[in-house]
Design a protein around this motif. Structure first.
Motif, PDB file in Angstrom:
ATOM      1  N   UNK A  46      26.765   7.108  38.971  1.00  0.00           N
ATOM      2  CA  UNK A  46      26.212   6.681  37.684  1.00  0.00           C
ATOM      3  C   UNK A  46      27.007   7.209  36.495  1.00  0.00           C
ATOM      4  N   UNK A  47      27.927   8.128  36.750  1.00  0.00           N
ATOM      5  CA  UNK A  47      28.762   8.693  35.688  1.00  0.00           C
ATOM      6  C   UNK A  47      30.232   8.496  36.046  1.00  0.00           C
ATOM      7  N   UNK A  48      31.095   8.542  35.045  1.00  0.00           N
ATOM      8  CA  UNK A  48      32.533   8.328  35.260  1.00  0.00           C
ATOM      9  C   UNK A  48      33.312   9.541  34.787  1.00  0.00           C
ATOM     10  N   UNK A  49      34.187  10.046  35.645  1.00  0.00           N
ATOM     11  CA  UNK A  49      35.015  11.202  35.311  1.00  0.00           C
ATOM     12  C   UNK A  49      36.430  10.756  34.961  1.00  0.00           C
ATOM     13  N   UNK A  50      36.962  11.314  33.883  1.00  0.00           N
ATOM     14  CA  UNK A  50      38.348  11.089  33.473  1.00  0.00           C
ATOM     15  C   UNK A  50      39.015  12.458  33.360  1.00  0.00           C
ATOM     16  N   UNK A  51      40.162  12.642  33.990  1.00  0.00           N
ATOM     17  CA  UNK A  51      40.872  13.916  33.898  1.00  0.00           C
ATOM     18  C   UNK A  51      42.317  13.675  33.492  1.00  0.00           C
ATOM     19  N   UNK A  52      42.901  14.672  32.858  1.00  0.00           N
ATOM     20  CA  UNK A  52      44.338  14.652  32.569  1.00  0.00           C
ATOM     21  C   UNK A  52      44.926  15.965  33.049  1.00  0.00           C
ATOM     22  N   UNK A  53      45.989  15.835  33.852  1.00  0.00           N
ATOM     23  CA  UNK A  53      46.629  17.004  34.446  1.00  0.00           C
ATOM     24  C   UNK A  53      47.922  17.354  33.719  1.00  0.00           C
ATOM     25  N   UNK A  54      48.205  18.674  33.666  1.00  0.00           N
ATOM     26  CA  UNK A  54      49.474  19.165  33.149  1.00  0.00           C
ATOM     27  C   UNK A  54      50.443  19.467  34.281  1.00  0.00           C
ATOM     28  N   UNK A  55      49.942  19.511  35.512  1.00  0.00           N
ATOM     29  CA  UNK A  55      50.781  19.804  36.677  1.00  0.00           C
ATOM     30  C   UNK A  55      50.222  19.015  37.853  1.00  0.00           C
ATOM     31  N   UNK A  56      51.035  18.764  38.898  1.00  0.00           N
ATOM     32  CA  UNK A  56      50.560  17.971  40.031  1.00  0.00           C
ATOM     33  C   UNK A  56      49.470  18.674  40.810  1.00  0.00           C
ATOM     34  N   UNK A  57      48.611  17.877  41.434  1.00  0.00           N
ATOM     35  CA  UNK A  57      47.504  18.399  42.224  1.00  0.00           C
ATOM     36  C   UNK A  57      48.012  19.209  43.410  1.00  0.00           C
ATOM     37  N   UNK A  58      49.055  18.715  44.081  1.00  0.00           N
ATOM     38  CA  UNK A  58      49.635  19.368  45.243  1.00  0.00           C
ATOM     39  C   UNK A  58      51.150  19.370  45.098  1.00  0.00           C
ATOM     40  N   UNK A  59      51.834  19.959  46.082  1.00  0.00           N
ATOM     41  CA  UNK A  59      53.284  19.880  46.094  1.00  0.00           C
ATOM     42  C   UNK A  59      53.700  18.418  46.146  1.00  0.00           C
ATOM     43  N   UNK A  60      54.753  18.079  45.405  1.00  0.00           N
ATOM     44  CA  UNK A  60      55.207  16.699  45.343  1.00  0.00           C
ATOM     45  C   UNK A  60      55.731  16.262  46.704  1.00  0.00           C
ATOM     46  N   UNK A  61      55.239  15.149  47.195  1.00  0.00           N
ATOM     47  CA  UNK A  61      55.621  14.623  48.509  1.00  0.00           C
ATOM     48  C   UNK A  61      56.443  13.357  48.331  1.00  0.00           C
ATOM     49  N   UNK A  62      57.716  13.405  48.644  1.00  0.00           N
ATOM     50  CA  UNK A  62      58.585  12.228  48.553  1.00  0.00           C
ATOM     51  C   UNK A  62      59.019  11.768  49.937  1.00  0.00           C
ATOM     52  N   UNK A  63      58.327  12.229  50.979  1.00  0.00           N
ATOM     53  CA  UNK A  63      58.692  11.831  52.334  1.00  0.00           C
ATOM     54  C   UNK A  63      58.322  10.369  52.569  1.00  0.00           C
TER      55      UNK A  63
END
Length: 316
Positions: free
Chosen positions: A210-227
């Motif tokens: 019933x509610x909506x969440x909006x977030x803005x990050x300054x850093x990635x959630x996890x280690x960057x995965x480019x595999x």
């Protein structure tokens, strides 16, 4: 592809906004220059003559004839904040690109804003906007100490009981369970700050339809995965095909082919490298787009994104 146009600006004024935070007012070096329009939640790129590019949220008013940013000095960061604090003195010039916005304020009958530390910057223009509407809203703003919280006293003076300051040294961490205890159908929750705060808010909000969440990050959630497996991208403007090797980013593959694109963080958080997708299905690995935007598959962050169904036809 040429880089996004920049506007030459200079630091008209500079003052401390809190312990370790500097507040800059930027104006065009060319008198009479009209600034690009923007909405609450937007950020700009500051580009040094030495090639540093960093994103900072606009914390002024969209109607202003200048840009305002507030920058926290992060001694163990990547060098951007140190450059701002040491080099962008009054009168210093800087190239500015943008604004761009992945944290827009949507209409709602009620709002809850949760800010941690310098995460107050994109939320400040939102608060000013909703305060002019006939809606219910509240800000819960946490920080290490009262002296480290930018614009804290200004917010209390201007908005009074709508603002709840939570300095950790006085009150501990924000009681998210209490803050988010009672759901309000239709309410939008906007949160910006350090990753532990965002992660905690997301966990509380995960089952709230019933509610909506909006977030803005300054850093990635996890280690960057480019595999991932190799794939091809096609360039719409030229028809050229570029092969992206296993573990290689699209940005690097394009660079090897002599195609230059704008990018900055290489972590999927800043949105600088957002690119239109005209064909194929991208593998989204960024923290910029929300789930609905990712499902549309019409844009992607090519610093971290890969391919599900190819080739990817990029709007370049």
């Amino acid at each position: 592809m040429s880089s996004q146009p920049t506007l030459r600006m200079y630091v008209e004024s500079r003052q401390g906004a809190a312990e370790g935070v500097v507040h800059l007012v930027l104006v065009p070096t060319e008198p009479g220059t009209n600034l690009p329009s923007w909405k609450a939640g937007a950020h700009i790129d500051l580009r040094s003559d030495d090639g540093i590019t960093r994103q900072y949220s606009l914390c002024g008013r969209p109607s202003d004839d200048h840009f305002e940013v507030a920058v926290l000095n992060v001694p163990d960061g990547r060098g951007g904040s140190r450059w701002v604090h040491e080099s962008l003195l009054e009168g210093a010039e800087v190239d500015v690109a943008g604004p761009r916005n992945h944290f827009e304020l949507a209409d709602a009958p009620a709002y809850l804003f949760i800010a941690g530390g310098i995460g107050i910057t994109p939320i400040l223009p939102m608060i000013r906007e909703v305060a002019s509407r006939d809606v219910d809203w509240r800000l819960v703003y946490g920080g290490r100490t009262r002296h480290s919280m930018a614009f804290a006293e200004q917010l209390v003076e201007e908005f009074g009981e709508h603002v709840d300051l939570v300095p950790a040294e006085e009150r501990g961490l924000i009681d998210l369970a209490g803050v988010l205890d009672e759901q309000q159908p239709g309410r939008r929750v906007y949160c910006c700050g350090p990753e532990p705060l965002l992660d905690a808010v997301e966990k509380v909000m995960v089952d709230r339809d019933s509610e909506t969440l909006h977030v803005e990050r300054f850093s990635p959630r996890d280690d960057v995965d480019t595999s991932g497996d190799a794939f091809d991208v096609e360039i719409a403007a030229s028809g050229a095909t570029v092969h992206v090797e296993e573990g290689q980013s699209i940005i690097d593959a394009l660079a090897d082919a002599g195609i230059t694109v704008d990018f900055s963080c290489r972590e999927g958080t800043c949105g600088t490298c957002e690119t239109g997708v005209l064909g194929g299905i991208p593998d989204h690995r960024d923290d910029v787009l929300d789930d609905a935007e990712k499902a549309q598959n019409d844009v992607m962050m090519i610093c971290v994104g890969r391919c599900v169904v190819g080739p990817l036809l990029l709007d370049l």
